[in-house]
Design a protein around this motif. Structure first.
Motif, short mmCIF file in Angstrom:
data_model
loop_
_atom_site.label_atom_id
_atom_site.label_comp_id
_atom_site.label_asym_id
_atom_site.label_seq_id
_atom_site.Cartn_x
_atom_site.Cartn_y
_atom_site.Cartn_z
N UNK A 125 0.83 -1.21 0.00
CA UNK A 125 0.00 0.00 0.00
C UNK A 125 0.87 1.26 0.00
N UNK A 126 1.88 1.27 0.86
CA UNK A 126 2.75 2.44 0.94
C UNK A 126 3.50 2.66 -0.37
N UNK A 127 3.93 1.57 -1.01
CA UNK A 127 4.61 1.67 -2.29
C UNK A 127 3.67 2.28 -3.34
N UNK A 128 2.41 1.85 -3.32
CA UNK A 128 1.43 2.35 -4.28
C UNK A 128 1.18 3.86 -4.06
N UNK A 159 2.03 7.10 -6.73
CA UNK A 159 1.06 8.11 -7.19
C UNK A 159 1.49 9.53 -6.79
N UNK A 160 2.09 9.68 -5.63
CA UNK A 160 2.60 10.99 -5.22
C UNK A 160 3.71 11.46 -6.17
N UNK A 161 4.60 10.51 -6.51
CA UNK A 161 5.69 10.84 -7.42
C UNK A 161 5.16 11.24 -8.79
N UNK A 205 3.81 15.61 -12.85
CA UNK A 205 2.84 16.22 -13.76
C UNK A 205 2.41 17.63 -13.33
N UNK A 206 3.02 18.13 -12.23
CA UNK A 206 2.60 19.43 -11.68
C UNK A 206 2.79 20.57 -12.69
N UNK A 207 3.99 20.66 -13.33
CA UNK A 207 4.27 21.72 -14.30
C UNK A 207 3.36 21.62 -15.52
#
Length: 714
Positions: A657-660, A664-666, A671-673
């Protein structure tokens, strides 16, 4: 095509076929140059017909030599003997006659429908004693050619290397002392280990479309039988289930083993073209190990429809009841006014005749001894009483009889050790408008077989169910009115009353309509099936206390494992929902559930009887704590292992779960810019949310809460 090849080859060699006389060409004697004669195939077929066409004919020697006047009488005697063993073809019995004297030559030929029937007739009647002077010598017709070609000089037979067979009992040596069960769901049949420590099953063998109807274990658990269009097959082995033998019987519908697993009975019925006619029935008895048919029985369903707990196509099943315990010495068939008892040494009737018993409607063997119980209802409008009798086999001597009056019906229940026989008797009241029930209890092992009469406290109570304790002296009865009848327990022997039946106690108002004793005794399940929706009460009869009350909603089947440690409850496909099974401990603790769509069948694999003596079993029971230390330690190790496995499983799930989440955070950060460019330079979602969170706005508003009118005096 062959002619074209020959013509082209001749043209290559410069041969003109029109100038060749083929009849003038002769090959050397004994040489064909690889060219097969056109007659070779015909000759080969004729040889096959000669080799196999007489396999259904036997030769019976040592017959009486009779004149023409007694010819028909002797022929009828032979037909009577051999028609029991197979179907003789029309004009299939031929006795040669001396043309000079007109007397028979002392032998005959008999032609059966099939080679199997002929072989069976040979084996059953070779050595048959017609009278003191005439003992049959029977041979297959095909054997004469073999016997005529026996070499003059003896040759030592070739020694074949020993090939070990399958270990059919290896499953009994499981280190975890587990039991197996077979289940059917959808097209699949599976054999599984019951592994309560792991709280699940472990696969042993799985096969789709293994059977075309159902499967059945043999009584000692050695074999698993499957049914097919061509017949039945038995399976077994050490590690995987291999086919051990086939039994030819087209469109077989039912099978039944003898108690000692020596014989297999197969059943087939054929619907008549005319609905008014009875179905045609064919029953075969096979030797399980060799696959040889020992005898077959044919007739209408009406001939096989008397007595029996269940049936198909009008015939009762099982048709044959096996007696003599695990030795498989006798089997009996009930017919109208007749009990036919056969012995398996010759598969013929004992004393060559059946027992005539007018109006007999039910028979039942002792599970351990060659004693047959039978029930005859009232006759002559009540002028001749009903009776229950015990008959010793093979002597056919009546050991005990009890006349019963005003009887509506009777049902016989043997205790598993053959020590007791309970007969439930339904009697008419004086007005004949209703019935009441009681029991006649036979003590088989005691001198003169004494009989006790047992009536319930309220003799008008309807008896719903009865069951003996396996290998014990107690029995349970469900009686009273639905939906909450009572359950009473009785014992056949107590310290105070010796040889008298005594009530141990009654449980009031139970939701139960079926009784399921543990195979080891002591524990019983009071079950409410069908309309009671699977109510289960696990009860300790020694302590007369309830261990657990639970439910398996819509349960249709309940089966104890052969050791009495675990019990399975199942919901089969008669219900559309919740198909599958649940395994419980003996005291009602739920261990695990298995859900299966289209669930049809569950059956525990039986175990053979223990080789330990009763004294040794009693010694083990007394010192159980000493023996149990080893297994308690093993259980603790398994429990710790399971706990560690659970912890590792939870840890792995958390890490996954933590890896998932990190992935997604990464991705979101990458994709922020791009998101900001797509918004024409506007800030991203997170920044906008942050700014809104930081911005504090003050908003003033007025609201009239209440209006009060007050007069002020000056």
């Amino acid at each position: 095509m062959a002619n074209i090849d020959i013509d082209s080859r001749a043209a290559q060699l410069g041969i003109d076929w029109s100038q060749v006389n083929l009849d003038s060409i002769h090959l050397p004697p004994g040489e064909d140059f690889g060219i097969q004669s056109d007659d070779e195939g015909v000759y080969h077929d004729d040889q096959l017909e000669f080799d196999t066409g007489f396999g259904n004919i036997i030769v019976v020697d040592n017959l009486p030599v009779v004149p023409k006047a007694k010819f028909e009488k002797l022929e009828n005697v032979l037909k009577k003997i051999y028609n029991q063993l197979g179907v003789i073809k029309e004009n299939g019995l031929w006795m040669p006659v001396d043309p000079d004297t007109g007397v028979t030559l002392g032998y005959c030929f008999i032609e059966f429908n099939t080679p199997q029937e002929a072989q069976n007739a040979k084996e059953k009647t070779h050595g048959y004693k017609l009278d003191k002077s005439h003992i049959f010598a029977v041979n297959m017709f095909d054997d004469f050619d073999r016997l005529m070609n026996v070499k003059e000089e003896w040759e030592a037979p070739q020694t074949k290397p020993y090939v070990p067979g399958e270990n059919l009992q290896k499953w009994l040596t499981d280190e975890k002392a587990r039991d197996q069960l077979v289940i059917r769901s959808g097209p699949d049949t599976e054999v599984l280990w019951n592994d309560p420590r792991q709280k699940n099953t472990e696969p042993v063998h799985k096969r789709p479309y293994w059977t075309e109807s159902y499967v059945q274990w043999s009584p000692l658990g050695t074999y698993l039988v499957t049914l097919h269009k061509q017949g039945a097959a038995v399976w077994g082995g050490a590690d995987t289930f291999t086919r051990l033998m086939r039994y030819q019987h087209n469109m077989v519908k039912l099978v039944d083993f003898s108690p000692g697993e020596k014989y297999l009975v197969t059943y087939h019925s054929q619907e008549p073209s005319n609905p008014r006619d009875a179905s045609k029935v064919e029953i075969k008895v096979f030797d399980v190990r060799t696959g040889r048919m020992m005898r077959d029985f044919k007739g209408s369903a009406d001939e096989f429809s008397i007595g029996g707990p269940g049936g198909v196509a009008g015939a009762s099943w099982p048709v044959f009841r096996w007696g003599g315990g695990k030795e498989d010495k006798y089997f009996a068939k009930l017919s109208k006014n007749t009990i036919s008892v056969y012995e398996t040494e010759t598969f013929g009737l004992i004393d060559k005749k059946s027992m005539k018993v007018d109006n007999v409607v039910d028979i039942c063997w002792s599970p351990t001894d060659s004693i047959l119980s039978l029930f005859v209802p009232e006759q002559g409008g009540g002028n001749q009483p009903a009776k229950v009798a015990l008959v010793q086999i093979p002597s056919k001597v009546e050991l005990r009889q009890k006349n019963l009056f005003s009887v509506s019906d009777c049902k016989m229940y043997w205790q598993s050790s053959g020590e007791y026989l309970a007969v439930k008797v339904d009697r008419y009241t004086k007005t004949k408008k209703s019935t009441y029930s009681g029991f006649e209890l036979f003590r088989i092992k005691e001198r003169d077989i004494p009989i006790e009469v047992l009536e319930l406290d309220n003799k008008n109570d309807k008896i719903i169910a009865f069951a003996w304790e396996p290998k014990g002296h107690r029995f349970a009865v469900i009686h009273g009115d639905q939906p909450r009848p009572d359950v009473s327990f009785y014992t056949m022997k107590t310290a105070q009353h010796g040889g008298r039946v005594t009530k141990l106690g009654t449980l009031k108002a139970k939701q139960a309509n079926a009784l399921f004793w543990s195979p080891s005794g002591k524990y019983i399940i009071l079950a409410g099936l069908k309309n009671f929706n699977g109510q289960l009460e696990f009860f300790n009869v020694d302590e007369m206390e309830t261990m657990a009350t639970t439910e398996h909603f819509m349960a249709t089947d309940i089966e104890w494992d052969p050791t009495g440690r675990y019990v399975a409850t199942a919901v089969t496909s008669v219900h559309e929902m919740e198909n599958g099974f649940t395994v419980w401990s003996f005291n009602g603790k739920l261990l695990y559930r298995v859900l299966k769509d289209h669930f049809f069948q569950l059956a525990w694999r039986p175990r053979p009887a223990s080789f330990l003596s009763p004294e040794k079993e009693e010694e083990i029971a007394k010192n159980l704590k000493k023996y149990s230390k080893k297994y308690e330690a093993e259980d603790q190790d398994v429990s710790l292992l399971l706990s560690e496995q659970d912890r590792e499983k939870r840890k792995a799930l958390k890490e996954e779960w933590e890896k998932w989440v990190m992935q997604w955070k990464s991705l979101h950060e990458e994709e922020k810019l791009e998101r900001q460019n797509l918004r024409d330079g506007e800030i991203s979602d997170e920044e906008e949310d942050d700014e809104e969170a930081k911005e504090v706005k003050e908003v003033e508003f007025e609201d009239v809460i209440d209006v009060t009118e007050e007069i002020v005096q000056e």
